[in-house]
Design a protein around this motif. Structure first.
Motif, PDB file in Angstrom:
ATOM      1  N   VAL A  80       0.858  -1.181   0.000  1.00 46.38           N
ATOM      2  CA  VAL A  80       0.000   0.000   0.000  1.00 46.38           C
ATOM      3  C   VAL A  80       0.895   1.231   0.000  1.00 46.38           C
ATOM      4  N   SER A  81       0.516   2.231  -0.794  1.00 43.98           N
ATOM      5  CA  SER A  81       1.301   3.460  -0.832  1.00 43.98           C
ATOM      6  C   SER A  81       0.522   4.593  -0.175  1.00 43.98           C
ATOM      7  N   TYR A  82       1.261   5.454   0.479  1.00 44.00           N
ATOM      8  CA  TYR A  82       0.705   6.636   1.130  1.00 44.00           C
ATOM      9  C   TYR A  82       1.581   7.828   0.770  1.00 44.00           C
ATOM     10  N   SER A  83       1.005   9.018   0.815  1.00 41.95           N
ATOM     11  CA  SER A  83       1.788  10.217   0.529  1.00 41.95           C
ATOM     12  C   SER A  83       2.273  10.824   1.848  1.00 41.95           C
ATOM     13  N   TYR A  84       3.289  11.653   1.735  1.00 39.34           N
ATOM     14  CA  TYR A  84       3.826  12.319   2.923  1.00 39.34           C
ATOM     15  C   TYR A  84       2.828  13.322   3.494  1.00 39.34           C
ATOM     16  N   THR A  85       1.955  13.847   2.648  1.00 43.47           N
ATOM     17  CA  THR A  85       0.938  14.773   3.139  1.00 43.47           C
ATOM     18  C   THR A  85      -0.099  14.056   4.011  1.00 43.47           C
ATOM     19  N   ASP A  86      -0.259  12.734   3.826  1.00 44.66           N
ATOM     20  CA  ASP A  86      -1.146  11.967   4.704  1.00 44.66           C
ATOM     21  C   ASP A  86      -0.650  12.021   6.148  1.00 44.66           C
ATOM     22  N   ILE A  87       0.652  12.003   6.330  1.00 42.17           N
ATOM     23  CA  ILE A  87       1.220  12.102   7.680  1.00 42.17           C
ATOM     24  C   ILE A  87       1.078  13.523   8.202  1.00 42.17           C
ATOM     25  N   LEU A  88       1.334  14.495   7.335  1.00 40.22           N
ATOM     26  CA  LEU A  88       1.234  15.894   7.738  1.00 40.22           C
ATOM     27  C   LEU A  88      -0.185  16.248   8.176  1.00 40.22           C
ATOM     28  N   THR A  89      -1.187  15.722   7.480  1.00 34.71           N
ATOM     29  CA  THR A  89      -2.584  16.011   7.809  1.00 34.71           C
ATOM     30  C   THR A  89      -3.157  15.053   8.851  1.00 34.71           C
ATOM     31  N   LYS A  90      -2.332  14.152   9.344  1.00 34.88           N
ATOM     32  CA  LYS A  90      -2.700  13.182  10.382  1.00 34.88           C
ATOM     33  C   LYS A  90      -3.741  12.169   9.924  1.00 34.88           C
ATOM     34  N   ALA A  91      -3.836  11.937   8.613  1.00 33.08           N
ATOM     35  CA  ALA A  91      -4.692  10.875   8.092  1.00 33.08           C
ATOM     36  C   ALA A  91      -4.017   9.521   8.283  1.00 33.08           C
ATOM     37  N   VAL A  92      -2.673   9.540   8.386  1.00 34.94           N
ATOM     38  CA  VAL A  92      -1.879   8.333   8.615  1.00 34.94           C
ATOM     39  C   VAL A  92      -0.906   8.627   9.743  1.00 34.94           C
ATOM     40  N   GLU A  93      -0.777   7.679  10.661  1.00 36.60           N
ATOM     41  CA  GLU A  93       0.205   7.784  11.743  1.00 36.60           C
ATOM     42  C   GLU A  93       1.112   6.571  11.674  1.00 36.60           C
ATOM     43  N   ILE A  94       2.408   6.794  11.841  1.00 34.07           N
ATOM     44  CA  ILE A  94       3.387   5.710  11.788  1.00 34.07           C
ATOM     45  C   ILE A  94       4.133   5.650  13.109  1.00 34.07           C
ATOM     46  N   VAL A  95       4.287   4.413  13.611  1.00 31.86           N
ATOM     47  CA  VAL A  95       5.101   4.161  14.793  1.00 31.86           C
ATOM     48  C   VAL A  95       6.164   3.156  14.381  1.00 31.86           C
ATOM     49  N   ILE A  96       7.438   3.511  14.560  1.00 26.07           N
ATOM     50  CA  ILE A  96       8.543   2.629  14.205  1.00 26.07           C
ATOM     51  C   ILE A  96       8.781   1.666  15.356  1.00 26.07           C
ATOM     52  N   CYS A  97       8.815   0.371  15.059  1.00 24.85           N
ATOM     53  CA  CYS A  97       9.080  -0.659  16.065  1.00 24.85           C
ATOM     54  C   CYS A  97      10.569  -0.979  15.998  1.00 24.85           C
ATOM     55  N   LYS A  98      11.336  -0.471  16.948  1.00 18.23           N
ATOM     56  CA  LYS A  98      12.783  -0.611  16.928  1.00 18.23           C
ATOM     57  C   LYS A  98      13.242  -1.172  18.265  1.00 18.23           C
ATOM     58  N   ASP A  99      13.844  -2.349  18.267  1.00 20.32           N
ATOM     59  CA  ASP A  99      14.352  -2.981  19.481  1.00 20.32           C
ATOM     60  C   ASP A  99      13.254  -3.073  20.551  1.00 20.32           C
ATOM     61  N   ASN A 100      12.061  -3.503  20.127  1.00 20.87           N
ATOM     62  CA  ASN A 100      10.884  -3.623  21.004  1.00 20.87           C
ATOM     63  C   ASN A 100      10.474  -2.294  21.631  1.00 20.87           C
ATOM     64  N   ARG A 101      10.903  -1.184  21.032  1.00 26.68           N
ATOM     65  CA  ARG A 101      10.463   0.145  21.431  1.00 26.68           C
ATOM     66  C   ARG A 101       9.672   0.734  20.301  1.00 26.68           C
ATOM     67  N   LYS A 102       8.781   1.633  20.599  1.00 31.03           N
ATOM     68  CA  LYS A 102       7.987   2.273  19.558  1.00 31.03           C
ATOM     69  C   LYS A 102       8.335   3.761  19.524  1.00 31.03           C
ATOM     70  N   ILE A 103       8.637   4.252  18.323  1.00 26.68           N
ATOM     71  CA  ILE A 103       9.014   5.642  18.126  1.00 26.68           C
ATOM     72  C   ILE A 103       8.018   6.271  17.171  1.00 26.68           C
ATOM     73  N   GLN A 104       7.382   7.357  17.575  1.00 28.54           N
ATOM     74  CA  GLN A 104       6.365   8.045  16.768  1.00 28.54           C
ATOM     75  C   GLN A 104       7.034   8.896  15.697  1.00 28.54           C
ATOM     76  N   VAL A 105       6.517   8.824  14.464  1.00 25.58           N
ATOM     77  CA  VAL A 105       6.991   9.681  13.371  1.00 25.58           C
ATOM     78  C   VAL A 105       5.876  10.659  13.047  1.00 25.58           C
ATOM     79  N   SER A 106       6.179  11.945  13.091  1.00 24.60           N
ATOM     80  CA  SER A 106       5.173  12.948  12.713  1.00 24.60           C
ATOM     81  C   SER A 106       5.831  14.241  12.311  1.00 24.60           C
TER      82      SER A 106
END
Length: 87
Positions: A61-87
């Motif tokens: 599935v593809s999403y645009s960067y503006t989806d993140i900017l407008t908060k239509a999509v939220e991403i959390v990176i799962c790194k070493d069993n930790r979650k890091i929010q990208v916004s």
């Protein structure tokens, strides 16, 4: 829209290519799509997430960067069993 914000979002996402993420996409009318997948690739105006389901099929599935900017999509990176929010 602020171009510097979009550039920062794009740069943050590019550093996470190949990593496991949790994605939440608003589908409207109080519905949300929450899945874990792998950030597969980035392009100048979109990024691609690969999801695998229980039936051993792969969905990209593809999403645009503006989806993140407008908060239509939220991403959390799962790194070493930790979650890091990208916004």
């Amino acid at each position: 829209m602020d171009k510097s914000s979009l550039f920062q979002i794009k740069r943050d996402i590019e550093t996470c290519v190949g990593q496991k993420i949790q994605l939440k996409a608003n589908k409207g009318r109080k519905k949300a799509f929450i899945r874990e997948g792998i950030l597969e690739n980035t392009y100048p105006s979109i990024f691609v997430v690969k999801f695998e389901n229980d039936y051993e099929t792969t969905r990209r599935v593809s999403y645009s960067y503006t989806d993140i900017l407008t908060k239509a999509v939220e991403i959390v990176i799962c790194k070493d069993n930790r979650k890091i929010q990208v916004s």
